[in-house]
Design a protein around this motif. Structure first.
Motif, PDB file in Angstrom:
ATOM      1  N   PRO A 152       2.903   9.488   7.349  1.00 33.22           N
ATOM      2  CA  PRO A 152       1.869   8.986   6.438  1.00 33.22           C
ATOM      3  C   PRO A 152       2.277   7.690   5.743  1.00 33.22           C
ATOM      4  O   PRO A 152       1.488   6.740   5.667  1.00 33.22           O
ATOM      5  CB  PRO A 152       1.699  10.133   5.426  1.00 33.22           C
ATOM      6  CG  PRO A 152       2.107  11.354   6.175  1.00 33.22           C
ATOM      7  CD  PRO A 152       3.242  10.906   7.064  1.00 33.22           C
ATOM      8  N   PHE A 154      -8.996  10.312  -4.564  1.00 30.79           N
ATOM      9  CA  PHE A 154      -8.378  10.040  -3.267  1.00 30.79           C
ATOM     10  C   PHE A 154      -7.234  11.025  -3.085  1.00 30.79           C
ATOM     11  O   PHE A 154      -6.400  11.173  -3.976  1.00 30.79           O
ATOM     12  CB  PHE A 154      -7.855   8.604  -3.225  1.00 30.79           C
ATOM     13  CG  PHE A 154      -8.906   7.586  -3.534  1.00 30.79           C
ATOM     14  CD1 PHE A 154      -9.754   7.124  -2.542  1.00 30.79           C
ATOM     15  CD2 PHE A 154      -9.094   7.118  -4.822  1.00 30.79           C
ATOM     16  CE1 PHE A 154     -10.748   6.203  -2.825  1.00 30.79           C
ATOM     17  CE2 PHE A 154     -10.089   6.192  -5.116  1.00 30.79           C
ATOM     18  CZ  PHE A 154     -10.913   5.735  -4.111  1.00 30.79           C
ATOM     19  N   TYR A 155      -7.197  11.661  -1.947  1.00 30.73           N
ATOM     20  CA  TYR A 155      -6.282  12.780  -1.702  1.00 30.73           C
ATOM     21  C   TYR A 155      -5.571  12.579  -0.367  1.00 30.73           C
ATOM     22  O   TYR A 155      -6.199  12.153   0.615  1.00 30.73           O
ATOM     23  CB  TYR A 155      -7.130  14.047  -1.650  1.00 30.73           C
ATOM     24  CG  TYR A 155      -6.474  15.298  -1.138  1.00 30.73           C
ATOM     25  CD1 TYR A 155      -5.974  16.247  -2.025  1.00 30.73           C
ATOM     26  CD2 TYR A 155      -6.390  15.567   0.227  1.00 30.73           C
ATOM     27  CE1 TYR A 155      -5.398  17.419  -1.562  1.00 30.73           C
ATOM     28  CE2 TYR A 155      -5.808  16.739   0.700  1.00 30.73           C
ATOM     29  CZ  TYR A 155      -5.314  17.661  -0.205  1.00 30.73           C
ATOM     30  OH  TYR A 155      -4.748  18.823   0.254  1.00 30.73           O
ATOM     31  N   GLY A 156      -4.300  12.865  -0.334  1.00 28.81           N
ATOM     32  CA  GLY A 156      -3.590  12.795   0.937  1.00 28.81           C
ATOM     33  C   GLY A 156      -2.105  13.023   0.747  1.00 28.81           C
ATOM     34  O   GLY A 156      -1.648  13.396  -0.343  1.00 28.81           O
ATOM     35  N   ARG A 157      -1.358  12.804   1.805  1.00 22.77           N
ATOM     36  CA  ARG A 157       0.093  13.010   1.742  1.00 22.77           C
ATOM     37  C   ARG A 157       0.735  11.804   1.061  1.00 22.77           C
ATOM     38  O   ARG A 157       0.650  10.688   1.557  1.00 22.77           O
ATOM     39  CB  ARG A 157       0.665  13.187   3.146  1.00 22.77           C
ATOM     40  CG  ARG A 157       0.268  14.512   3.747  1.00 22.77           C
ATOM     41  CD  ARG A 157       1.029  14.852   5.018  1.00 22.77           C
ATOM     42  NE  ARG A 157       0.530  16.121   5.522  1.00 22.77           N
ATOM     43  CZ  ARG A 157       1.038  17.310   5.181  1.00 22.77           C
ATOM     44  NH1 ARG A 157       2.085  17.373   4.394  1.00 22.77           N
ATOM     45  NH2 ARG A 157       0.505  18.407   5.659  1.00 22.77           N
ATOM     46  N   GLU A 199       0.820  -1.219   0.000  1.00 21.02           N
ATOM     47  CA  GLU A 199       0.000   0.000   0.000  1.00 21.02           C
ATOM     48  C   GLU A 199       0.853   1.269   0.000  1.00 21.02           C
ATOM     49  O   GLU A 199       0.543   2.250  -0.684  1.00 21.02           O
ATOM     50  CB  GLU A 199      -0.918  -0.019   1.236  1.00 21.02           C
ATOM     51  CG  GLU A 199      -1.778   1.203   1.446  1.00 21.02           C
ATOM     52  CD  GLU A 199      -2.864   1.348   0.390  1.00 21.02           C
ATOM     53  OE1 GLU A 199      -2.653   2.151  -0.536  1.00 21.02           O
ATOM     54  OE2 GLU A 199      -3.911   0.689   0.487  1.00 21.02           O
ATOM     55  N   ALA A 254       0.623   3.731   6.170  1.00 19.48           N
ATOM     56  CA  ALA A 254       0.176   2.789   5.134  1.00 19.48           C
ATOM     57  C   ALA A 254       0.847   1.426   5.316  1.00 19.48           C
ATOM     58  O   ALA A 254       0.210   0.385   5.118  1.00 19.48           O
ATOM     59  CB  ALA A 254       0.476   3.358   3.749  1.00 19.48           C
ATOM     60  N   GLY A 260       0.518   7.859   2.155  1.00 20.32           N
ATOM     61  CA  GLY A 260      -0.472   7.519   3.170  1.00 20.32           C
ATOM     62  C   GLY A 260      -1.883   7.321   2.642  1.00 20.32           C
ATOM     63  O   GLY A 260      -2.771   6.905   3.394  1.00 20.32           O
ATOM     64  N   ILE A 261      -2.115   7.594   1.373  1.00 21.77           N
ATOM     65  CA  ILE A 261      -3.480   7.481   0.841  1.00 21.77           C
ATOM     66  C   ILE A 261      -3.895   6.008   0.764  1.00 21.77           C
ATOM     67  O   ILE A 261      -3.185   5.209   0.165  1.00 21.77           O
ATOM     68  CB  ILE A 261      -3.588   8.093  -0.568  1.00 21.77           C
ATOM     69  CG1 ILE A 261      -3.122   9.556  -0.554  1.00 21.77           C
ATOM     70  CG2 ILE A 261      -5.010   7.999  -1.091  1.00 21.77           C
ATOM     71  CD1 ILE A 261      -3.079  10.194  -1.941  1.00 21.77           C
ATOM     72  N   PRO A 262      -5.010   5.663   1.377  1.00 20.40           N
ATOM     73  CA  PRO A 262      -5.473   4.261   1.282  1.00 20.40           C
ATOM     74  C   PRO A 262      -6.035   4.024  -0.118  1.00 20.40           C
ATOM     75  O   PRO A 262      -7.215   4.227  -0.361  1.00 20.40           O
ATOM     76  CB  PRO A 262      -6.571   4.148   2.337  1.00 20.40           C
ATOM     77  CG  PRO A 262      -6.705   5.488   2.975  1.00 20.40           C
ATOM     78  CD  PRO A 262      -5.934   6.482   2.175  1.00 20.40           C
TER      79      PRO A 262
END
Lengths: 350, 350
Positions: free
Chosen positions: A303, A294-297, A125, A307, A131-133
């Motif tokens: 982060p 999907f948005y994230g670091r 992942e 994951a 870190g985005i799932p």
């Protein structure tokens, strides 16, 4: 409690210890997460004064030969010795969770076969989108979706540089220098700014959505080194943002697949338009669900480690059998075709 | 093949048949999705000419008494007879997947206990955020995260109306009328525009992230009926968008929980700022992973049905045991406290 080992006590590996420590309390209501415990950390360096100093080992065999170690986190990066260590762990029935996109791209399908043969899992992942799932979600929530495109801002360094150039009128070299000073870019920034990091992540995504093997070397790849402040201004005047994108398009009728990494013009009504700074965003189009984003670091110690730990918990929950990771068989390859019918989501090449 | 039944052949129930049909081919590479087959559709109406007419049954007992039916999709909505039918199915060991947020809010913890007692599952991905894979992601990918806030644009009708008002200077009544003409709003729009739909979804999210039971009635709730074009203009002049938000904030030290539904000012650097039209977006802040945002269609036949089908596939994959859905025990309640330290993500009340 379940014992785990970490290979490589660098940024991500160190983050994994911290995430696991914080998770001991566990979010109330999410039961089933009997806390993992870090038994060994493999590193060639010394860490005097570190609270983890007593876990450091130099010899991979200590880990391989300890039957209590159920899951290994490979956070070393690079191909060797990461490949050999991963393979050896899987052959002993220890699941491996990794942030190493280079290894997943090069040998993911082979390592997945080893995992299947030994009743354990190979999960990654953290290798795409930090870190985005993302990968678990594609696998568990979108398995019935005919995914026709994935478009991603997959490299936080490039997105930071482009955001700086856009907002502050800074040229590429200055923005890169500032990214380096702030720890968002490596001293040798080529893997980021020339595109290969994005291309690697895209190759993994393309393999997952198509069920066919796509390698990094098959992804036409252009970075952001030639993007100018004038380009950004011209784009803005047309209501566009410039983003380095990894793009994968799949024809649901023929199965044809097109892949590319390039700086692109993103229109304001595309949800990737507002993804700025070091953040990543991945836009997925499914036949039933339509657009998802999907948005994230996409990087950073905590982060990325988060994951990795999500994968560790999934391995522990599924102890004794193989978690399907969605990668194709090693010889189920595909030759991507050029983009012919325009890019998805109103996106244009710069 | 596994037999399933659908309760209610309306918009979502009809969509479920279509998603399942399309999924028979399955996305290549995502193995393990042995196709479900629709054996019965419960409805009191006739559907002459429908290709599914031969599956229609009027008597729930036909479904309850057929041991081949492993999963039931409850897409009826409302409390009764949905509650009785769901409970009876779970008591016979049949998993239930639902889009019915009203029922999940009112009786989700009780129904979860029934499922656990009978070795089956009660899942409700489609009840919050429509097609966005949100609840499973919070459960499977963020279980180790200390989630301190969830902020969501959870109602597509309101977001469509606010977008129209903002872009076209249309007043609330006209924008509502247009939403109704385009099928984005019900003839009686109160549940949407007065906020209860958002509050229900927020109560479910608050329960999931806190592990404590929060009911819809505990969520202070204001809708968008009083928002004017002048408000939107004033907000824009300050670089803000107005969005109807469901907000949940959790103090990780004390466990205190604050919840609210209200029209809010969202700054341009918040990823919810660019979520427009009928789309939903949910911003989650975790202790390790920092900000995550999930974006997609929060309603509509196919996206919502896609989420129901994702749950069906998870139930089939986990046949014979209960999938943890994250809901608290029925009597593990909490009394929310007022917001005292400002709202997350730079958000302000309108």
């Amino acid at each position: 409690m379940a014992d785990i080992a970490i290979l490589g006590f660098g940024t991500v590996g160190g983050g994994v210890t911290e995430v696991i420590e914080r998770a001991q309390g566990c979010v109330p209501g999410s039961s089933g997460c009997g806390g993992p415990r870090v038994k060994y950390i493999l590193d060639i360096r010394d860490f005097p004064g570190s609270p983890w100093a007593d876990r450091i080992v130099r010899d991979i065999n200590v880990i391989l030969e300890d039957p209590d170690v159920k899951v290994v986190c490979e956070t070393m990066g690079g191909k060797e010795p990461a490949f050999s260590f991963t393979k050896a762990a899987l052959e002993r029935g220890k699941s491996v969770c990794t942030s190493n996109k280079e290894l997943v791209d090069a040998f993911g399908p082979e390592l997945t076969q080893v995992a299947k043969a030994h009743g354990c899992s190979y999960l990654f992942e953290a290798s795409v989108g930090g870190g985005i799932p993302l990968l678990r979600t594609l696998r568990d929530s979108c398995r019935h979706e005919d995914i026709t495109s994935v478009v991603g801002i997959l490299n936080g360094t490039c997105n930071y540089i482009l955001t700086k150039m856009d907002r502050e009128g800074m040229d590429f070299a200055d923005a890169l220098r500032q990214a380096q000073e702030n720890g968002f870019a490596e001293r040798n920034p080529d893997a980021d700014v020339k595109g290969p990091d994005t291309a690697r992540k895209l190759a993994i995504l393309a393999s997952l959505i198509s069920g066919r093997r796509v390698r990094y070397e098959q992804v036409p790849c252009q970075g952001i080194t030639e993007v100018s402040v004038a380009d950004l201004k011209a784009a803005k005047a047309r209501g566009r943002a410039i983003k380095l994108l990894g793009i994968c398009q799949r024809d649901p009728r023929t199965g044809d697949l097109s892949v590319m990494t390039a700086p692109c013009l993103v229109p304001a009504d595309n949800p990737l338009y507002g993804v700025n700074d070091v953040f990543n965003g991945v836009l997925v189009h499914g036949g039933c669900v339509d657009d998802l984003m999907f948005y994230g670091r996409g990087a950073g110690r905590m982060p990325t480690a988060s994951a990795v730990v999500a994968d560790v918990l999934e391995c522990l929950k599924n102890a004794g059998h193989t978690v399907e990771n969605g990668l194709p068989e090693p010889d189920n390859t595909i030759t991507p075709v050029p983009f012919t019918s325009g890019l998805p989501g109103g996106i244009e090449l710069l």
